[in-house]
Design a protein around this motif. Structure first.
Motif, PDB file in Angstrom:
ATOM      1  N   VAL A 156     119.778  68.917 -29.663  1.00  0.00           N
ATOM      2  CA  VAL A 156     118.475  68.795 -29.485  1.00  0.00           C
ATOM      3  C   VAL A 156     117.531  69.924 -29.409  1.00  0.00           C
ATOM      4  CG1 VAL A 156     116.698  67.598 -27.792  1.00  0.00           C
ATOM      5  CG2 VAL A 156     119.115  66.850 -27.903  1.00  0.00           C
ATOM      6  N   THR A 169     117.906  72.696 -30.983  1.00  0.00           N
ATOM      7  CA  THR A 169     117.664  73.136 -32.464  1.00  0.00           C
ATOM      8  C   THR A 169     116.400  72.141 -32.893  1.00  0.00           C
ATOM      9  OG1 THR A 169     120.034  73.707 -32.703  1.00  0.00           O
ATOM     10  CG2 THR A 169     118.793  73.249 -34.892  1.00  0.00           C
ATOM     11  N   VAL A 170     116.421  70.800 -32.773  1.00  0.00           N
ATOM     12  CA  VAL A 170     115.338  70.293 -33.495  1.00  0.00           C
ATOM     13  C   VAL A 170     114.124  70.530 -32.702  1.00  0.00           C
ATOM     14  CG1 VAL A 170     114.593  67.965 -33.820  1.00  0.00           C
ATOM     15  CG2 VAL A 170     117.016  68.257 -34.144  1.00  0.00           C
ATOM     16  N   ARG A 186     112.401  73.833 -33.685  1.00  0.00           N
ATOM     17  CA  ARG A 186     111.852  74.210 -35.077  1.00  0.00           C
ATOM     18  C   ARG A 186     110.672  73.175 -35.152  1.00  0.00           C
ATOM     19  NH1 ARG A 186     111.486  77.912 -37.624  1.00  0.00           N
ATOM     20  NH2 ARG A 186     111.177  76.762 -39.194  1.00  0.00           N
ATOM     21  N   ALA A 187     110.647  71.983 -34.457  1.00  0.00           N
ATOM     22  CA  ALA A 187     109.409  71.093 -34.457  1.00  0.00           C
ATOM     23  C   ALA A 187     108.207  72.045 -33.705  1.00  0.00           C
ATOM     24  CB  ALA A 187     109.941  69.799 -33.623  1.00  0.00           C
ATOM     25  N   THR A 206     107.007  74.697 -36.384  1.00  0.00           N
ATOM     26  CA  THR A 206     106.220  74.169 -37.314  1.00  0.00           C
ATOM     27  C   THR A 206     104.963  73.090 -36.890  1.00  0.00           C
ATOM     28  OG1 THR A 206     107.837  72.276 -37.657  1.00  0.00           O
ATOM     29  CG2 THR A 206     108.245  74.208 -38.906  1.00  0.00           C
ATOM     30  N   LYS A 207     105.084  73.332 -35.688  1.00  0.00           N
ATOM     31  CA  LYS A 207     103.856  72.273 -35.214  1.00  0.00           C
ATOM     32  C   LYS A 207     103.920  70.908 -35.528  1.00  0.00           C
ATOM     33  CE  LYS A 207     100.409  76.124 -35.006  1.00  0.00           C
ATOM     34  NZ  LYS A 207     100.499  76.173 -33.508  1.00  0.00           N
ATOM     35  N   HIS A 208     105.121  70.479 -35.625  1.00  0.00           N
ATOM     36  CA  HIS A 208     105.556  69.102 -35.669  1.00  0.00           C
ATOM     37  C   HIS A 208     105.476  68.371 -34.326  1.00  0.00           C
ATOM     38  CE1 HIS A 208     106.385  69.574 -39.877  1.00  0.00           C
ATOM     39  NE2 HIS A 208     106.155  68.360 -40.068  1.00  0.00           N
ATOM     40  N   LEU A 209     105.794  69.272 -33.375  1.00  0.00           N
ATOM     41  CA  LEU A 209     105.844  68.799 -31.752  1.00  0.00           C
ATOM     42  C   LEU A 209     104.735  69.606 -31.256  1.00  0.00           C
ATOM     43  CD1 LEU A 209     107.270  67.248 -29.693  1.00  0.00           C
ATOM     44  CD2 LEU A 209     108.465  69.360 -29.430  1.00  0.00           C
ATOM     45  N   THR A 210     103.794  68.784 -30.721  1.00  0.00           N
ATOM     46  CA  THR A 210     102.544  69.049 -29.996  1.00  0.00           C
ATOM     47  C   THR A 210     102.322  68.176 -28.621  1.00  0.00           C
ATOM     48  OG1 THR A 210     101.143  67.444 -30.888  1.00  0.00           O
ATOM     49  CG2 THR A 210     101.310  69.792 -32.190  1.00  0.00           C
ATOM     50  N   ALA A 228     100.413  65.894 -28.000  1.00  0.00           N
ATOM     51  CA  ALA A 228     100.323  64.635 -28.388  1.00  0.00           C
ATOM     52  C   ALA A 228     101.489  63.580 -28.531  1.00  0.00           C
ATOM     53  CB  ALA A 228      99.276  64.596 -29.894  1.00  0.00           C
ATOM     54  N   ASN A 229     102.454  64.310 -29.253  1.00  0.00           N
ATOM     55  CA  ASN A 229     103.637  63.411 -29.325  1.00  0.00           C
ATOM     56  C   ASN A 229     104.977  63.846 -28.606  1.00  0.00           C
ATOM     57  OD1 ASN A 229     104.227  65.882 -30.901  1.00  0.00           O
ATOM     58  ND2 ASN A 229     104.835  64.663 -32.487  1.00  0.00           N
ATOM     59  N   ARG A 248     106.719  60.933 -26.638  1.00  0.00           N
ATOM     60  CA  ARG A 248     107.471  60.037 -27.440  1.00  0.00           C
ATOM     61  C   ARG A 248     108.822  61.120 -27.848  1.00  0.00           C
ATOM     62  NH1 ARG A 248     105.328  58.093 -32.998  1.00  0.00           N
ATOM     63  NH2 ARG A 248     105.406  60.266 -33.145  1.00  0.00           N
ATOM     64  N   VAL A 249     108.654  62.280 -28.091  1.00  0.00           N
ATOM     65  CA  VAL A 249     109.918  62.736 -28.363  1.00  0.00           C
ATOM     66  C   VAL A 249     110.959  62.947 -27.268  1.00  0.00           C
ATOM     67  CG1 VAL A 249     110.786  65.108 -28.993  1.00  0.00           C
ATOM     68  CG2 VAL A 249     108.898  64.106 -30.498  1.00  0.00           C
ATOM     69  N   ASN A 299     112.597  59.699 -27.162  1.00  0.00           N
ATOM     70  CA  ASN A 299     113.515  59.318 -28.495  1.00  0.00           C
ATOM     71  C   ASN A 299     114.888  60.013 -27.925  1.00  0.00           C
ATOM     72  OD1 ASN A 299     111.727  57.889 -29.762  1.00  0.00           O
ATOM     73  ND2 ASN A 299     111.285  59.452 -31.311  1.00  0.00           N
TER      74      ASN A 299
END
Lengths: 493, 493
Positions: free
Chosen positions: B378, B380-381, B384-385, B388-392, B394-395, B398-399, B402
C-alpha cells in the motif's frame, strides 16, 4: 530591421559579446513602475496546472446540478491531459455524465492520457464508432498504444470502423512484438531524397500538404528508402540554399532495429542523451522515428515497474476496483506466506530451547528483521544497477566484495549495539554474545545474497525486481532464526 | 529533381496517398539477393552500445601493459558517455592511468556523464585548471550541474580559473535554489524580435556566429526581452519568407518561474507531454529554456529517489567505497533496529503465554510478516500516486476506502489459509481461530496505515518515501504480535 536591432535581439547583453552564451541580463530587470509590473503579471500564466481545485469544484457542482452544457463549457478549455485527470478522479456515475457531456467534441488525445483501467471504461462508454474516430486523429504511435491495450472484442470493432489506410498502419504496428521499438516508433517521418539541396527541401516543406504536425529533423534516404543521414532542422536553417543536404547531414546516428526491447531503447537514449533516433529494417530502410518524449514515458514506466515490483505490487493503478487490486497483490502475499511458513518450521525445530529460555522468542525477530532489511537495501541497489547497466559482468565481483564489506561493517556495529542491549535486558552475557554472533553472520549473508540473488535471476533471464525480494527475505529469515536459535541451543543450554 | 521524385521521397507508398501518414512499405522489402542483404548488414550499426566487452577488454590489456598511447587510441573513438562508463567500472589505480592517458584531449562531456563519487575523484585527478577548461566548453546547464556538486575548495578554484563571461553565467545559475528550474534551464536560447519576418529570421540564422549548437524552437521577444511567443523550427520552415513571425508563433505555451521545484517542472512536462518550455522572470522576461532531455533525467532521478528511499537506501551509487555506503545505509537500519526492539518489548509482555504454548512463538512471525508486506504494498502505491499527483485531496477518501477493502479481502483469504494450516499443524482449532482473527485485523490495519501514514507525512511536508516504511512496519509488527499473542492469552489460557 536594422543591424543593431538584430544584434540586440540575438545578444541582448552587450557584455557577453565575447561569449557564445546568450544572456538574459536578469540583474538589470524589475525596475518598471508598479503598473508595468502588474501588467506583466497579468500576461504571466498563473499556474503550471490547468485543473485547479476551483475548476474541479465547479465541474463537480455542474455535474451535481445536472447541467451538461455547463460541464462542457468548463471542460473544453482544459488541456486533454487535464481532462483525463478529471475523468480519472471521478466516481463511475459522474464519470459517465462528463463523457456524455463532451462526447460530441471529444478530444482523442484524452484517451492517450488515461490510466488503463479508466481508459477501458471510457472506451466502453464512447463505443467502437467514436473510439475509431478518435484513433484516426492520433499519431500512429499513440494509435497503436491505444489499440493494443483494448480487449480483443472492442479492438476488432474499432479496427473495423477505421478507414483502410489507418487500419493498415495500426495493424502493421501491432505486428511488432509488445514493448518493442516497432510499437514505440512514430511512422510519420519526413524523408527527403539525397540529391536535394537545402533550397529544394525548404521549397518542398513550404508547399507539401502531407507533413506531420511536428518534427525536429529530416531523414535523407536513397531511392530504396535506405537511410543515409539525418539533418536537424536548425542545421538546415543555418545553411545557404545551394548546399546539398548530403553535405550537412549527420551520419553518426544510431539506428534501432524494430524488434529491440523498449527498455534497451530507453537505455540507449539515456546513455547518449539522444533526442530522437531512426528505426530501420534489416535492409537499412527507414521505418519510423522514436523521440525522447516517448522514451521518457518508457523510462518512467520501467523505473516505476521496478519500484512496484520491489514493493511487491504488480501492475495496476489506484483507480482499479478493490477486488482487482486484491487479486493483483496476492502473488507477493503468497510468497510472503510461504516464506513465513518456512521460517516458522525452522523455529519449530527449536521449541524445546524456546521453552527453556523464553528470551529467545523475544529476541529472535530482531535478527531476522535486521538481516531482511539490510538485504533489501542491497537488492534495491543491485536491481537498479542491473536495469541501468551500471552493473555488468566486468564489475560484478567488485560489487559483491563491496557489499560483503558493507554487511560486515554494519553487522559489527549492530552486533555490538544489540548484543549489549540483550545482555543488559536479560542479565545474561551469553545471550548478548549469541545475538551478536547471529547478527554479524546474518548481515554478511544479506550482503552476499542481496547481490547474488538478483545477479542469478538476471542470468537466467528472469526479472530480478520481481523475484529477488521474496527469495532474499526467505534466506535472511531462515538463516536469522536458525543461526540465533542454533547458537543459543549450542552454547546456552 | 522532378516532381515525381519529390512525390516518391515524401510519400514512398503510393497506396497511402489519401493518408496523412507516411508509410514505409515494409511488406515489400527484403527481396534482394543474399549479397545485397550482407552489404546492408555491414552498413547497419552492429550494436546500440559503443563500449562492447571486447573494447573494454582491450583497454584493460593496454592499461596492464602500461601503453598510454594504445589506451588513448582505444578510448578516443568512444562516445563520451561510454568513456564515462569505462572510467566508472575501473578500480582506482587503472582509473588514474586512463585519465593520464586522455588528459590532453579530455572531452568535457565525460564529466557530465559520471556518477557523483567517481566524478569527484576524476576532478581531483584532472586538477582545477583542466576542469575549468572543460566547464568552459559545456552548455550552461551542464556547467552549473557540474560546478554545484564540487567541494567548496575545488569549486572556488575552478570558478577562479574560468573566463569572466562564463564565470558570471555559472555564478548566476548557482544563485537559483538547488533542484529548481533555474538550475535546470539552459541559458543558450535563440530569441528574435517580434517585428521580424520569416525571411529575416532565416537570413539571420544563416549569418549569425552566436547560435547555440542545437535548438528546436525560436523565442519571440519584445524590446524588453519579454517573451511574447514561440515558433517551432518546422513551422518556420513551412512558412513563406514575407510572413511575420508573430503570425505563426504559438502563444499557448506554459512558462516556468525559475524558483519552481524541478519535480514540479517534471510533473508539468509529463502532464502535458512537453518537449521544451521557457523559463521567465517576474517581469515576463525570457531567462532560458528547459528541454525534455533534462526533464528525463529529473524524472528518472526522482523516481529512483523514491525507489531507493522505499528500499531503505539513501543517496549513493554502487561506485562509492564500502565505509561510505555502510554509513549511508545505517539510518534505515537504525529505524529497523528501533522497530524490532519495540516489537520485542511487546513480545516480552507475553513471555508467560509463550512458555505455556510454545506454538505461539512459532506462528507469531507470520502475522507480523503478512501485515508488514501487505502494508508496504500500500505504501509503495500511495507514495508513487502522491509523487505523480494521481492522489490528491479530491480522491484521498476513496483511495483509503479501497485499500481498507483490499486489506479486508486479502485478510480473509490468508486468515482462512493460515488458520486452517495452524489448526492442523498444532492440532488445535483454537490456535487456528486466534491466528485467523489476528491476521484479518492486521491486514485491514495495513491497508489503513499504508494510506494514512504517507498522506500524513506529505501533509506535514515530509517525504513519504523515506518515512512511511519504518513507521508502517513498526505499527504492523507491534499490532501483529499484540493481536496474536493478546487473543491467544485471552482465549487459549
Amino acid at each position: 530591421m536594422t543591424g543593431s536591432d538584430e544584434e540586440r535581439a540575438a545578444k541582448p547583453d552587450a557584455g557577453a559579446a565575447d561569449s557564445h552564451l546568450l544572456q538574459s541580463g536578469a540583474p538589470g530587470r524589475g525596475n518598471g513602475t508598479p503598473g508595468e509590473a502588474a501588467a506583466a503579471r497579468r500576461r504571466m500564466p498563473a499556474a503550471l496546472y490547468g485543473l485547479t481545485p476551483p475548476v474541479e469544484a465547479a465541474v463537480m457542482a455542474a455535474i451535481e446540478a445536472d447541467r451538461p452544457g455547463q460541464v462542457r463549457a468548463l471542460v473544453e478549455p482544459l488541456h486533454s491531459a487535464d481532462v483525463a485527470d478529471l475523468i480519472e478522479r471521478l466516481d463511475d456515475e459522474p464519470r459517465g455524465r462528463v463523457i456524455d457531456a463532451i462526447r460530441r467534441r471529444f478530444d482523442p488525445e484524452i484517451l492517450s492520457y488515461l490510466d488503463d483501467s479508466v481508459r477501458e471504461q471510457v472506451v466502453e462508454l464512447l463505443g467502437a464508432q467514436d473510439v475509431a474516430a478518435a484513433v484516426k486523429e492520433l499519431d500512429s504511435d499513440d494509435a497503436v498504444d491505444l489499440v493494443e491495450d483494448l480487449d480483443d472484442d472492442i479492438r476488432q470493432r474499432v479496427l473495423a470502423a477505421l478507414p483502410a489506410a489507418e487500419r493498415v498502419l495500426v495493424e502493421q504496428g501491432l505486428t511488432f512484438p509488445e514493448e518493442s521499438a516497432g510499437r514505440l516508433m512514430r511512422r510519420e517521418v519526413v524523408a527527403i531524397p539525397r540529391a536535394w539541396t537545402v533550397g529544394q527541401t525548404i521549397d518542398f516543406m513550404r508547399t507539401s500538404q502531407t507533413l506531420p504536425d511536428d518534427f525536429t529533423e529530416l531523414f535523407i534516404v536513397d531511392a530504396d528508402r535506405k537511410l543515409v543521414g539525418m539533418v536537424a532542422l536548425n542545421r538546415l536553417l543555418r545553411t545557404n540554399r545551394p548546399v546539398r543536404v548530403t553535405d550537412i547531414m549527420a551520419t553518426d546516428f544510431r539506428s534501432i532495429p524494430p524488434a529491440t526491447d523498449r527498455e534497451e531503447v530507453a537505455n540507449m537514449f539515456r546513455q547518449y542523451g539522444l533526442v530522437s533516433a531512426p528505426v530501420i529494417d534489416e535492409a537499412g530502410a527507414l521505418l519510423g522515428v522514436i523521440t525522447v518524449d516517448d522514451v521518457m514515458t518508457v523510462i518512467e514506466e520501467e523505473t516505476e515497474e521496478d519500484l512496484m515490483a520491489l514493493g511487491g505490487v504488480g501492475e495496476g493503478d489506484i483507480h482499479a476496483p478493490p477486488h482487482e487490486t486484491a487479486r493483483q497483490r496476492i502473488r507477493w502475499l503468497i510468497a510472503t506466506f510461504v516464506n513465513a511458513v518456512i521460517a516458522s518450521t525452522v523455529i519449530s525445530q527449536f521449541e524445546a530451547s524456546i521453552q527453556q529460555i523464553v528470551a529467545l522468542a523475544v529476541l529472535m525477530p530482531i535478527v531476522a528483521a535486521m538481516g531482511g532489511n539490510a538485504g533489501m537495501q542491497v537488492v534495491t541497489v543491485v536491481v537498479r544497477a542491473l536495469a541501468t547497466k551500471h552493473l555488468t559482468a566486468a564489475n560484478a565481483l567488485r560489487v559483491v566484495g563491496n557489499e560483503l564489506a558493507v554487511g560486515g561493517i554494519n553487522g559489527v556495529v549492530f552486533a555490538t549495539l544489540l548484543g549489549a542491549l540483550a545482555a543488559w535486558w536479560f542479565a545474561s552475557p551469553g545471550i548478548g554474545l549469541v545475538l551478536a554472533g547471529a547478527m554479524v553472520f546474518n548481515m554478511i549473508w544479506a550482503g552476499l545474497a542481496g547481490t547474488l540473488i538478483p545477479l542469478a535471476l538476471a542470468r537466467f533471464g528472469l526479472d530480478p525486481a520481481i523475484g529477488a525480494g521474496p527469495f532474499l527475505t526467505t534466506t535472511t529469515d531462515v538463516l536469522g532464526f536458525f543461526s540465533f536459535l542454533g547458537l543459543a541451543t549450542l552454547f546456552l543450554l
